[in-house]
Each structure stands twice: as C-alpha cells, then as structure tokens.
Scaffold this motif. Sequence first.
Motif, PDB file in Angstrom:
ATOM      1  N   UNK A   1       5.938   2.305   7.028  1.00 29.10           N
ATOM      2  CA  UNK A   1       6.093   1.018   6.518  1.00 29.10           C
ATOM      3  C   UNK A   1       4.776   0.341   5.947  1.00 29.10           C
ATOM      4  N   UNK A   2       4.832  -0.844   5.935  1.00 28.85           N
ATOM      5  CA  UNK A   2       3.893  -1.659   5.250  1.00 28.85           C
ATOM      6  C   UNK A   2       3.434  -2.612   6.440  1.00 28.85           C
ATOM      7  N   UNK A   3       2.266  -3.368   6.045  1.00 32.44           N
ATOM      8  CA  UNK A   3       1.370  -4.157   6.796  1.00 32.44           C
ATOM      9  C   UNK A   3       2.315  -5.426   6.558  1.00 32.44           C
ATOM     10  N   UNK A   4       2.102  -6.412   7.612  1.00 32.90           N
ATOM     11  CA  UNK A   4       2.973  -7.623   7.418  1.00 32.90           C
ATOM     12  C   UNK A   4       2.534  -8.482   6.047  1.00 32.90           C
ATOM     13  N   UNK A   5       3.321  -9.040   5.482  1.00 36.34           N
ATOM     14  CA  UNK A   5       3.273  -9.697   4.135  1.00 36.34           C
ATOM     15  C   UNK A   5       2.010 -10.644   4.067  1.00 36.34           C
ATOM     16  N   UNK A   6       1.753 -11.570   5.514  1.00 35.96           N
ATOM     17  CA  UNK A   6       0.882 -12.370   5.260  1.00 35.96           C
ATOM     18  C   UNK A   6      -0.420 -12.139   6.340  1.00 35.96           C
ATOM     19  N   UNK A   7      -1.311 -12.575   6.020  1.00 38.91           N
ATOM     20  CA  UNK A   7      -2.432 -12.437   6.915  1.00 38.91           C
ATOM     21  C   UNK A   7      -2.402 -13.377   8.235  1.00 38.91           C
ATOM     22  N   UNK A   8      -2.448 -12.671   9.234  1.00 37.51           N
ATOM     23  CA  UNK A   8      -2.222 -13.228  10.626  1.00 37.51           C
ATOM     24  C   UNK A   8      -0.914 -13.751  10.570  1.00 37.51           C
ATOM     25  N   UNK A   9       0.256 -13.017  10.291  1.00 41.73           N
ATOM     26  CA  UNK A   9       1.293 -13.213  10.449  1.00 41.73           C
ATOM     27  C   UNK A   9       1.829 -13.433  11.919  1.00 41.73           C
ATOM     28  N   UNK A  10       2.542 -14.510  11.960  1.00 37.31           N
ATOM     29  CA  UNK A  10       3.010 -14.841  13.119  1.00 37.31           C
ATOM     30  C   UNK A  10       4.179 -14.017  13.865  1.00 37.31           C
ATOM     31  N   UNK A  11       3.981 -13.325  14.918  1.00 35.54           N
ATOM     32  CA  UNK A  11       4.864 -12.599  15.720  1.00 35.54           C
ATOM     33  C   UNK A  11       4.826 -11.157  15.581  1.00 35.54           C
ATOM     34  N   UNK A  12       4.516 -10.578  14.218  1.00 34.54           N
ATOM     35  CA  UNK A  12       4.870  -9.243  13.987  1.00 34.54           C
ATOM     36  C   UNK A  12       3.628  -8.955  13.018  1.00 34.54           C
ATOM     37  N   UNK A  13       3.511  -7.354  13.044  1.00 35.96           N
ATOM     38  CA  UNK A  13       2.042  -7.006  12.144  1.00 35.96           C
ATOM     39  C   UNK A  13       2.685  -6.068  11.182  1.00 35.96           C
ATOM     40  N   UNK A  14       3.689  -5.253  11.500  1.00 30.72           N
ATOM     41  CA  UNK A  14       4.138  -4.169  10.390  1.00 30.72           C
ATOM     42  C   UNK A  14       5.776  -4.252  10.329  1.00 30.72           C
TER      43      UNK A  14
ATOM     44  N   UNK B   1       0.829  -1.080  -0.012  1.00 27.63           N
ATOM     45  CA  UNK B   1      -0.101  -0.114   0.077  1.00 27.63           C
ATOM     46  C   UNK B   1       1.085   1.211  -0.057  1.00 27.63           C
ATOM     47  N   UNK B   2       0.383   2.445  -0.724  1.00 23.26           N
ATOM     48  CA  UNK B   2       1.388   3.450  -0.613  1.00 23.26           C
ATOM     49  C   UNK B   2       0.937   4.221   0.656  1.00 23.26           C
ATOM     50  N   UNK B   3       1.712   5.264   0.814  1.00 24.51           N
ATOM     51  CA  UNK B   3       1.285   5.858   2.430  1.00 24.51           C
ATOM     52  C   UNK B   3       0.076   6.556   2.340  1.00 24.51           C
ATOM     53  N   UNK B   4      -0.365   7.127   1.090  1.00 25.39           N
ATOM     54  CA  UNK B   4      -1.648   7.672   0.800  1.00 25.39           C
ATOM     55  C   UNK B   4      -2.856   6.642   1.494  1.00 25.39           C
ATOM     56  N   UNK B   5      -2.637   5.644   0.582  1.00 26.58           N
ATOM     57  CA  UNK B   5      -3.803   4.385   0.858  1.00 26.58           C
ATOM     58  C   UNK B   5      -3.584   3.974   2.296  1.00 26.58           C
TER      59      UNK B   5
END
Length: 233
Positions: A50-63, A3-7
């Motif tokens: 930054x960006x959201x974690x690359x996978x849905x329900x990423x284990x351990x971290x979110x961003x 996602x862009x920062x604007x998004x």
Amino acid sequence: MALSQIQIIRSLGDALTWLEKEIQWGVNPAELRHLTGRIGELYVAMKTRGQMAPEVNQKGYDVVSAEGEQISVKTVTSTQHIRFNKNTFDVVHRVVVLRLNFDDDDISIEEVADMSASDFLPLCREAEEVYIYSPRQQKAVVPIGDQKAVREVSYGPYRVIEYESGTIQVEKEGVPARITKPALRELATSLGVSLLNNTGNKRNTRQLGSEVISAIEALEKPHDKRNHHIIIK
C-alpha cells in the motif's frame, strides 16, 4: 507523492538502522515514538503493498492498502494501553498493532493484532472519547543473574558467555559491555568469523555470539598428536 514498493522497503531499512543507532547511543525506545511509529507505518505499507496516508497527520488511519483498505497502525515498544479516537474510528477499515522487541541490540517487529475494525472493536473498552486496547502481555524476561550459563569462553581480554535463553554477554577485562554486538563484531573480525549468515544477511547477536564462541572453542581444543612422531637425528 506515491512511493514505490522499493522506496518503502528502503525507507523501512533506513528507519530501522537509525533506530538501532539511537538504541546503541543509550536512548530509551519510549522516547522515540515518532521513529517507531514511522517504522510501523512503513512495515504495514510494505506488507499490504500500500501507501502512506495521503495527508500528514491523517485523521483516523495511517496506511491505505493496495485493495483500498484504510488502516490504523499503532506501534508500541512495551505493553501499554493503546487509544483510538472515537470520532475518527468510523473511517478505519482495518487495525494493525505492532510491537518492537529489543533483544540485546537486535530489533524485531511482532504483529500483535491484524484484523478488520469491526472484529477489533469488541476487544477494546470504551472511555469518554476513546476506545482503549491493551495488547497481550509479553513473556516475562528472566534476568541474566537468574539464568544458567551454558557456554563460556575467554579470548584475550574478552570473556563471552551464552546463557540458557540464548542471550549473549561479552565482558572486557571483567566489565560487561554495555552494548554486546560491537564487541562481538570486533571478536568475529579477529577470529575470521563472518558477520553474515548463509543467506547473506547479517547475523543477529545470538547467532554471531554462538559462532564466535564456537570459533574460540575450536582454538582451545588440544591438537591430536596421536599421529605425529618426533624424530631425533
């Protein structure tokens, strides 16, 4: 898909708007964990570019920050114990704990903790499979009934009260409004009070309430007749 920062900023605004609607409908914030959690993640992604974690329900971290930090984000709506999985904490570089505060129907984001995982871990206590963190206590809220009213005005069926804490209460025909801001918006429109502040942003409940009270007080002031003369012909 990145996602862009604007998004990200727009998504955060949309999520906060939806949360505000849910609160106005009387939903308990504790029942909106998915939405409040998403708000926290978007806020941190915006803050760290930054960006959201690359996978849905990423284990351990979110961003993942612009610098590549893997950030675990926890968002709470009240003081409570926050748990971190021991098995995935080793992939976390940074921890951000946020609290959503609700003042009347206004929502603010408070940063409770933001530090490296290595600095954060000693603040936690260890249980069988988790690390447990207890956010600092919020300041005690004094009930409205125990506060002193500093300003009070009436306008048509409405009575608007400002308390010493800055909290605004609106009564219509003697009945307190369940949600303050819609009633204030109605009053502001009829009084010609702008809903926006000098920077073009929406006034919060306290700001709008104070302006509405000032406008009503101005209407109640007697006109200065010292310089007016009545001429009878």
